[in-house]
Motif scaffolding. Structure first.
Motif, PDB file in Angstrom:
ATOM      1  N   ALA A  38     -28.322  15.051   4.672  1.00 39.12           N
ATOM      2  CA  ALA A  38     -29.306  13.975   4.524  1.00 39.12           C
ATOM      3  C   ALA A  38     -30.337  14.413   3.487  1.00 39.12           C
ATOM      4  O   ALA A  38     -30.670  15.598   3.410  1.00 39.12           O
ATOM      5  N   GLY A  45     -34.726  13.710   6.045  1.00 40.92           N
ATOM      6  CA  GLY A  45     -33.831  12.674   6.514  1.00 40.92           C
ATOM      7  C   GLY A  45     -32.944  13.151   7.647  1.00 40.92           C
ATOM      8  O   GLY A  45     -32.645  14.329   7.758  1.00 40.92           O
ATOM      9  N   THR A  46     -32.532  12.217   8.480  1.00 37.82           N
ATOM     10  CA  THR A  46     -31.597  12.504   9.560  1.00 37.82           C
ATOM     11  C   THR A  46     -30.542  11.413   9.568  1.00 37.82           C
ATOM     12  O   THR A  46     -30.868  10.233   9.660  1.00 37.82           O
ATOM     13  N   PHE A  47     -29.281  11.802   9.448  1.00 35.01           N
ATOM     14  CA  PHE A  47     -28.174  10.856   9.550  1.00 35.01           C
ATOM     15  C   PHE A  47     -27.783  10.691  11.012  1.00 35.01           C
ATOM     16  O   PHE A  47     -27.639  11.682  11.733  1.00 35.01           O
ATOM     17  N   MET A  61     -29.710   6.234   8.397  1.00 34.72           N
ATOM     18  CA  MET A  61     -30.557   7.345   8.014  1.00 34.72           C
ATOM     19  C   MET A  61     -31.987   7.027   8.420  1.00 34.72           C
ATOM     20  O   MET A  61     -32.589   6.073   7.924  1.00 34.72           O
ATOM     21  N   SER A  69     -35.884   3.724   5.750  1.00 32.03           N
ATOM     22  CA  SER A  69     -34.547   3.985   6.255  1.00 32.03           C
ATOM     23  C   SER A  69     -33.499   3.169   5.520  1.00 32.03           C
ATOM     24  O   SER A  69     -33.812   2.271   4.748  1.00 32.03           O
ATOM     25  N   GLN A  81     -21.737   7.820  -0.649  1.00 33.39           N
ATOM     26  CA  GLN A  81     -22.542   6.842   0.059  1.00 33.39           C
ATOM     27  C   GLN A  81     -22.631   5.517  -0.693  1.00 33.39           C
ATOM     28  O   GLN A  81     -22.891   5.499  -1.889  1.00 33.39           O
TER      29      GLN A  81
END
Length: 140
Positions: A38, A45-47, A61, A69, A81
């Motif tokens: 991420a 960021g966090t997926f 995300m 997001s 992506q």
């Protein structure tokens, strides 16, 4: 999450300062096909995987800062992506979107027909009074 050929696994976020990863593994050989991280800037960021779709993966995300997001499709061959939905800064102004998601919840989000559905989990008390229980984000 799995498709007929691939297993997708997301790592847990290590800390507030490091982003997490999603890796794809070939279901027949168990070899890693690709791994993405991420984005770290602007913010961490966090997926969060939402669901397998076709041969790829739909992931959300979390907003780590600006520009907010997004929902992406990760290609099965290389993890490339494609953005399906991006929340603008204006859309996020004053909203508790980040508080609506928990990486501890089995199904934290739903993405269907171009809309992202988030539902708050956890305690409802004086601290969460006035905060929405459900949020639907999309474009017009």
């Amino acid at each position: 999450m799995t498709t007929k050929d691939t297993v997708y696994i997301a790592s847990n976020p290590h800390s507030c300062s490091e982003p997490n990863h999603i890796a794809a593994f070939d279901i027949r050989t168990a070899k890693r096909t690709w791994m993405i991280t991420a984005p770290k800037t602007p913010g961490v960021g966090t997926f969060i995987p939402i669901r397998a779709e076709g041969d790829g993966l739909i992931a959300y995300m979390l907003p780590g800062g600006r520009p907010g997001s997004r929902v992406v499709h990760l290609a099965p061959a290389d993890g490339k992506q494609t953005t399906l939905l991006r929340m603008s800064e204006a859309q996020l102004a004053g909203t508790p979107e980040r508080d609506m998601i928990s990486t501890e919840v089995p199904d934290p989000a739903l993405f269907k027909n171009g809309r992202l559905y988030l539902h708050r989990s956890g305690a409802f008390n004086e601290y969460t009074a006035g905060a929405p229980m459900t949020m639907i984000l999309g474009t017009q």
